[in-house]
Design a protein around this motif. Structure first.
Motif, PDB file in Angstrom:
ATOM      1  N   MET B   1      -0.356  19.484   3.201  1.00  0.00           N
ATOM      2  CA  MET B   1      -1.046  18.196   3.134  1.00  0.00           C
ATOM      3  C   MET B   1      -0.531  17.380   1.952  1.00  0.00           C
ATOM      4  O   MET B   1      -0.348  17.910   0.873  1.00  0.00           O
ATOM      5  CB  MET B   1      -2.551  18.436   2.994  1.00  0.00           C
ATOM      6  CG  MET B   1      -3.333  17.176   3.203  1.00  0.00           C
ATOM      7  SD  MET B   1      -5.083  17.554   3.501  1.00  0.00           S
ATOM      8  CE  MET B   1      -5.802  16.380   2.369  1.00  0.00           C
ATOM      9  N   ILE B   2      -0.308  16.099   2.215  1.00  0.00           N
ATOM     10  CA  ILE B   2       0.301  15.237   1.189  1.00  0.00           C
ATOM     11  C   ILE B   2      -0.778  14.738   0.231  1.00  0.00           C
ATOM     12  O   ILE B   2      -1.758  14.128   0.654  1.00  0.00           O
ATOM     13  CB  ILE B   2       1.014  14.038   1.850  1.00  0.00           C
ATOM     14  CG1 ILE B   2       2.124  14.528   2.792  1.00  0.00           C
ATOM     15  CG2 ILE B   2       1.581  13.095   0.786  1.00  0.00           C
ATOM     16  CD1 ILE B   2       2.746  13.432   3.642  1.00  0.00           C
ATOM     17  N   ILE B  43      11.167   9.511   8.148  1.00  0.00           N
ATOM     18  CA  ILE B  43      11.027   8.465   9.157  1.00  0.00           C
ATOM     19  C   ILE B  43      11.445   7.173   8.455  1.00  0.00           C
ATOM     20  O   ILE B  43      11.040   6.910   7.318  1.00  0.00           O
ATOM     21  CB  ILE B  43       9.607   8.395   9.750  1.00  0.00           C
ATOM     22  CG1 ILE B  43       9.549   7.394  10.913  1.00  0.00           C
ATOM     23  CG2 ILE B  43       8.547   8.100   8.705  1.00  0.00           C
ATOM     24  CD1 ILE B  43       8.280   7.507  11.746  1.00  0.00           C
ATOM     25  N   PRO B 367       8.000  16.640   5.242  1.00  0.00           N
ATOM     26  CA  PRO B 367       8.015  17.394   6.514  1.00  0.00           C
ATOM     27  C   PRO B 367       6.912  16.969   7.483  1.00  0.00           C
ATOM     28  O   PRO B 367       7.013  17.253   8.678  1.00  0.00           O
ATOM     29  CB  PRO B 367       7.795  18.849   6.063  1.00  0.00           C
ATOM     30  CG  PRO B 367       8.158  18.881   4.626  1.00  0.00           C
ATOM     31  CD  PRO B 367       7.871  17.523   4.081  1.00  0.00           C
ATOM     32  N   SER B 368       5.863  16.298   7.003  1.00  0.00           N
ATOM     33  CA  SER B 368       4.766  15.905   7.901  1.00  0.00           C
ATOM     34  C   SER B 368       5.003  14.577   8.614  1.00  0.00           C
ATOM     35  O   SER B 368       4.210  14.204   9.471  1.00  0.00           O
ATOM     36  CB  SER B 368       3.447  15.813   7.120  1.00  0.00           C
ATOM     37  OG  SER B 368       2.939  17.094   6.875  1.00  0.00           O
ATOM     38  N   VAL B 369       6.047  13.835   8.250  1.00  0.00           N
ATOM     39  CA  VAL B 369       6.308  12.599   8.993  1.00  0.00           C
ATOM     40  C   VAL B 369       7.058  12.938  10.280  1.00  0.00           C
ATOM     41  O   VAL B 369       7.636  14.020  10.410  1.00  0.00           O
ATOM     42  CB  VAL B 369       7.126  11.563   8.167  1.00  0.00           C
ATOM     43  CG1 VAL B 369       6.443  11.254   6.843  1.00  0.00           C
ATOM     44  CG2 VAL B 369       8.562  12.023   7.955  1.00  0.00           C
ATOM     45  N   ARG B 370       7.021  12.009  11.224  1.00  0.00           N
ATOM     46  CA  ARG B 370       7.781  12.199  12.464  1.00  0.00           C
ATOM     47  C   ARG B 370       9.236  11.844  12.184  1.00  0.00           C
ATOM     48  O   ARG B 370       9.673  10.700  12.383  1.00  0.00           O
ATOM     49  CB  ARG B 370       7.220  11.296  13.557  1.00  0.00           C
ATOM     50  CG  ARG B 370       5.822  11.683  13.980  1.00  0.00           C
ATOM     51  CD  ARG B 370       5.250  10.649  14.916  1.00  0.00           C
ATOM     52  NE  ARG B 370       3.912  11.006  15.366  1.00  0.00           N
ATOM     53  CZ  ARG B 370       3.122  10.186  16.064  1.00  0.00           C
ATOM     54  NH1 ARG B 370       3.546   8.971  16.387  1.00  0.00           N
ATOM     55  NH2 ARG B 370       1.925  10.569  16.428  1.00  0.00           N
ATOM     56  N   PRO B 397      -0.680   0.966   3.903  1.00  0.00           N
ATOM     57  CA  PRO B 397      -1.391   1.677   4.980  1.00  0.00           C
ATOM     58  C   PRO B 397      -0.606   2.872   5.525  1.00  0.00           C
ATOM     59  O   PRO B 397      -1.196   3.905   5.840  1.00  0.00           O
ATOM     60  CB  PRO B 397      -1.589   0.581   6.044  1.00  0.00           C
ATOM     61  CG  PRO B 397      -1.668  -0.678   5.253  1.00  0.00           C
ATOM     62  CD  PRO B 397      -0.684  -0.490   4.121  1.00  0.00           C
ATOM     63  N   GLU B 398       0.723   2.756   5.627  1.00  0.00           N
ATOM     64  CA  GLU B 398       1.520   3.895   6.092  1.00  0.00           C
ATOM     65  C   GLU B 398       1.402   5.057   5.102  1.00  0.00           C
ATOM     66  O   GLU B 398       1.280   6.223   5.497  1.00  0.00           O
ATOM     67  CB  GLU B 398       3.003   3.504   6.251  1.00  0.00           C
ATOM     68  CG  GLU B 398       3.296   2.508   7.355  1.00  0.00           C
ATOM     69  CD  GLU B 398       3.310   3.121   8.761  1.00  0.00           C
ATOM     70  OE1 GLU B 398       3.147   4.347   8.901  1.00  0.00           O
ATOM     71  OE2 GLU B 398       3.475   2.340   9.722  1.00  0.00           O
ATOM     72  N   ASN B 401      -2.051   6.515   5.331  1.00  0.00           N
ATOM     73  CA  ASN B 401      -2.140   7.276   6.574  1.00  0.00           C
ATOM     74  C   ASN B 401      -1.550   8.672   6.379  1.00  0.00           C
ATOM     75  O   ASN B 401      -2.154   9.678   6.742  1.00  0.00           O
ATOM     76  CB  ASN B 401      -1.391   6.529   7.689  1.00  0.00           C
ATOM     77  CG  ASN B 401      -1.416   7.280   9.008  1.00  0.00           C
ATOM     78  OD1 ASN B 401      -2.455   7.784   9.421  1.00  0.00           O
ATOM     79  ND2 ASN B 401      -0.271   7.368   9.656  1.00  0.00           N
ATOM     80  N   MET B 402      -0.368   8.731   5.769  1.00  0.00           N
ATOM     81  CA  MET B 402       0.251  10.041   5.562  1.00  0.00           C
ATOM     82  C   MET B 402      -0.586  10.885   4.608  1.00  0.00           C
ATOM     83  O   MET B 402      -0.625  12.103   4.727  1.00  0.00           O
ATOM     84  CB  MET B 402       1.683   9.885   5.027  1.00  0.00           C
ATOM     85  CG  MET B 402       2.680   9.335   6.043  1.00  0.00           C
ATOM     86  SD  MET B 402       2.598  10.104   7.697  1.00  0.00           S
ATOM     87  CE  MET B 402       2.829  11.852   7.305  1.00  0.00           C
ATOM     88  N   GLY B 404      -3.749  10.885   4.470  1.00  0.00           N
ATOM     89  CA  GLY B 404      -5.076  11.152   5.046  1.00  0.00           C
ATOM     90  C   GLY B 404      -6.185  10.395   4.360  1.00  0.00           C
ATOM     91  O   GLY B 404      -7.316  10.866   4.285  1.00  0.00           O
ATOM     92  N   LEU B 406      -6.938   6.899   5.002  1.00  0.00           N
ATOM     93  CA  LEU B 406      -7.359   5.649   5.651  1.00  0.00           C
ATOM     94  C   LEU B 406      -8.804   5.769   6.134  1.00  0.00           C
ATOM     95  O   LEU B 406      -9.200   6.808   6.653  1.00  0.00           O
ATOM     96  CB  LEU B 406      -6.481   5.348   6.862  1.00  0.00           C
ATOM     97  CG  LEU B 406      -5.108   4.738   6.631  1.00  0.00           C
ATOM     98  CD1 LEU B 406      -4.413   4.529   7.968  1.00  0.00           C
ATOM     99  CD2 LEU B 406      -5.201   3.419   5.887  1.00  0.00           C
TER     100      LEU B 406
END
Lengths: 411, 411
Positions: B1-2, B43, B367-370, B397-398, B401-402, B404, B406
């Motif tokens: 988790m980031i 990404i 590693p958690s981004v697409r 916002p990006e 979001n990453m 967690g 938002l």
């Protein structure tokens, strides 16, 4: 020419890379030959349901996808959930205040013994007993839902949804008095009406013969209706009128039937549609194809990918997606007059056990679309799709465009 | 988790094809194995800082990237530059008017002999001598900057930033009287206060023993504070509160420290950070990694690619980018809890020696981004990135979001 649309929403389908899946998402890692073959015959894209960087709830995302922006039409979950209750529905009008409710048990001191009246299985007679009471000119409608659940609709003048919940969401506590949440006289009036309604209906329920029978049988009486989640029913056009499309909804979950009913869609009950991982997806898809005989637009909701991701169960999510893929084989033979749309209402990341703002894959499958090079239905493959990246608000115009039903601007 | 983010902004990194580089941009032509390897684990996308077709200044672009739109929060460079002056800073409040200033030399006739008082190296005692004067109820704060630079903050009621500069930006001319730029009584009042402040402080400065010593030593006296660039300090949330992220800023250039300070970030001084082509990029990146121990969000600014492009020096820009790439090797081993963001505040085209509206490359590495198919950090490779093309307003916002973080819209 396209005259029908089957619109499938996989709840919470999008996800993030899972280390145990070699950095692939559950949708990427799952074996999905049927979904991939459909994507290969589609124009694809990525959808940000409420726009980039917004983390969507399921209710508002569905409304947005169907062209009902939350700023204009979302006032809380009450009106949506209540719209889905009961076979016959409960016709609401703009300005009505709707609330969700539970039939529970309170003791002589007014403390809550059980919020679900001993998980009572059917509250139809209890709802009927207190339905239609008029308090200060406000008609209080009550409609039974599944198990202990019910809906309450207040119909009258001068109402507001700016009121607190009566349900304290805990047992051993007294029922909370409903309070106004702003300074308006409408909120104060509505709170007063609801408190009177709950007190009076408690007296009625306590005296019911069916409750005496429950007590005699050692069951908890359903003697109180606890309300929560007030929302105003908005003034809005029904889906059928807005788009000139006769529509229906196939869903297992109450919220999603509620969304269909809220938009005025006919609710089609399918045996085996449970909204759980064991749901009969094939039966739902088969019903969808069958319904295209009578409907122009068939909304199909498939729930469990979301629930599994909320539990962090990426293996379960992958397996459920593979079941959905097997069921989707049925769509490989759709006639050319039927547009198949498949997407999700939001991503749910197993890693975070929560909805995220990551966009979701989208496909529009029909020989008349400009089929792009995407040959896999996944978060990453759809990055290269011909639709690019778009918002939920763009979806219905795309569908109407394919169906030749968009108004001309200019001449 | 980031849980941590390192956010690197390469000033003016984007560019246009250079004929001498076979039609490649400096970023494309430079040998950047480390940045490319990071992009391959990211990404990517293209960012139009202020939207398509808008040519951004550095200050407003940084504000936009951090979620402070210029329409709401930018009133001029004064408040930003002044926020970054001095070790202890100068606490400004909403409504204060801040200006940049130079200590200069005027002759007995009021003509400017030297706008920088013979490039005086330290104006701390001069600023202290005139700090705190009260004119018509307005407190005039003065804080020393580097070399001849200073900041002025007017604190009081009825102030406006709609006033002209006193600094004529040329020598041999008299000091310009500050004039109101609109018809408001606030602008007229503020101009009057500033003119009185400058006249009075000139008298004070002229009488200082340190100025007599300068004159005796053949140096130009620092006897006038020339002000310019008035702006109102806006009412705004600090970055830490806005995002619930403890943040710091690592920068060499005064403006960029000013941006960090303006947003309430802690300013981390790194030895060797000069904002010039010789700056110690590796030391800044190492400090950034170290700061993730105490901060959730570390902003790192790297200046010189912009300055070199402003000079049309594409060879220098390419070489500087290669130095940045070598320093970025450090980021190849970031832990999974740290999101690395790399982008630019705008493009600076060597051909035009100016900022342009061309979008800039962007990568989010974790590693958690697409992770998408982009394997080169460049203007053209990022065209194919999974983030598509977005604006600066989309960036935070990006990131949230990453992380967690938002809020959920709807339910």
């Amino acid at each position: 020419m396209i005259t029908k649309t089957i619109f499938v929403i996989f709840d919470g389908l999008g996800d993030r890379p899972i280390p145990a899946f070699d950095g692939q998402t559950p949708l990427e890692y799952a074996h999905t030959p049927n979904l991939d073959a459909l994507a290969a015959r589609s124009i694809c894209g990525l959808m940000h349901p409420l726009g980039r960087g917004v983390r969507p709830g399921s209710d508002v995302s569905h409304l947005a996808i169907f062209g009902y922006p939350l700023e204009k039409y979302y006032t809380g979950r009450g009106p949506i959930e209540v719209a889905g209750l009961g076979k016959s529905g409960l016709a609401m009008q703009a300005g009505d205040v709707a609330l969700r409710g539970n039939f529970g048990t309170v003791d002589a001191q007014g403390n809550i013994i059980d919020r679900r009246a001993g998980r009572i299985s059917d509250v139809t007679p209890f709802a009927a007993a207190i339905d239609g009471m008029v308090v200060d000119g406000v008609r209080c409608r009550v409609i039974a839902g599944t198990a202990h659940r019910a809906g309450v609709v207040l119909q009258g003048k001068g109402l507001s949804a700016a009121i607190s919940d009566a349900d304290p969401h805990a047992e051993g506590h007294p029922v909370a008095a409903v309070r106004p949440l702003d300074d308006s006289k409408e909120a104060a009036f509505t709170a007063e009406v609801l408190n009177t309604f709950m007190r009076t209906s408690h007296e009625t329920l306590s005296g019911l013969a069916i409750n005496e029978q429950r007590s005699a049988a050692g069951q908890l009486p359903a003697n109180f209706l606890l309300v929560r989640g007030a929302g105003v029913y908005p003034s809005m056009p029904a889906f059928n009128e807005k788009y000139d499309l006769k529509s229906c909804c196939i869903a297992g979950g109450g919220l999603y039937k509620g969304i269909g009913a809220f938009l005025g869609m006919d609710i089609i009950e399918v045996a085996g549609a449970t909204a759980l991982p064991d749901t009969d997806i094939a039966a739902k898809f088969a019903a969808a194809v069958q319904m295209t005989e009578n409907y122009d637009f068939v909304f199909v909701h498939v729930k469990a990918a979301d629930s599994l991701a909320e539990d962090g169960n990426f293996e379960g999510k992958k397996t459920f997606i593979e079941r959905a893929d097997a069921a989707a084989a049925l769509f490989s033979n759709l006639p050319d007059d039927t547009l198949l749309v498949m997407t999700a209402d939001h991503s749910t990341a197993c890693e975070l056990k929560a909805h995220t703002a990551d966009p979701v894959p989208l496909m529009l499958c029909n020989p008349s679309v400009r089929i792009d090079a995407v040959s896999q239905f996944s978060e990453r493959a759809c990055m290269q799709g011909g639709l690019g990246q778009l918002d939920a608000a763009n979806i219905m115009p795309e569908v109407l465009n394919m169906m030749g039903k968009l108004p001309l601007v200019g001449a």
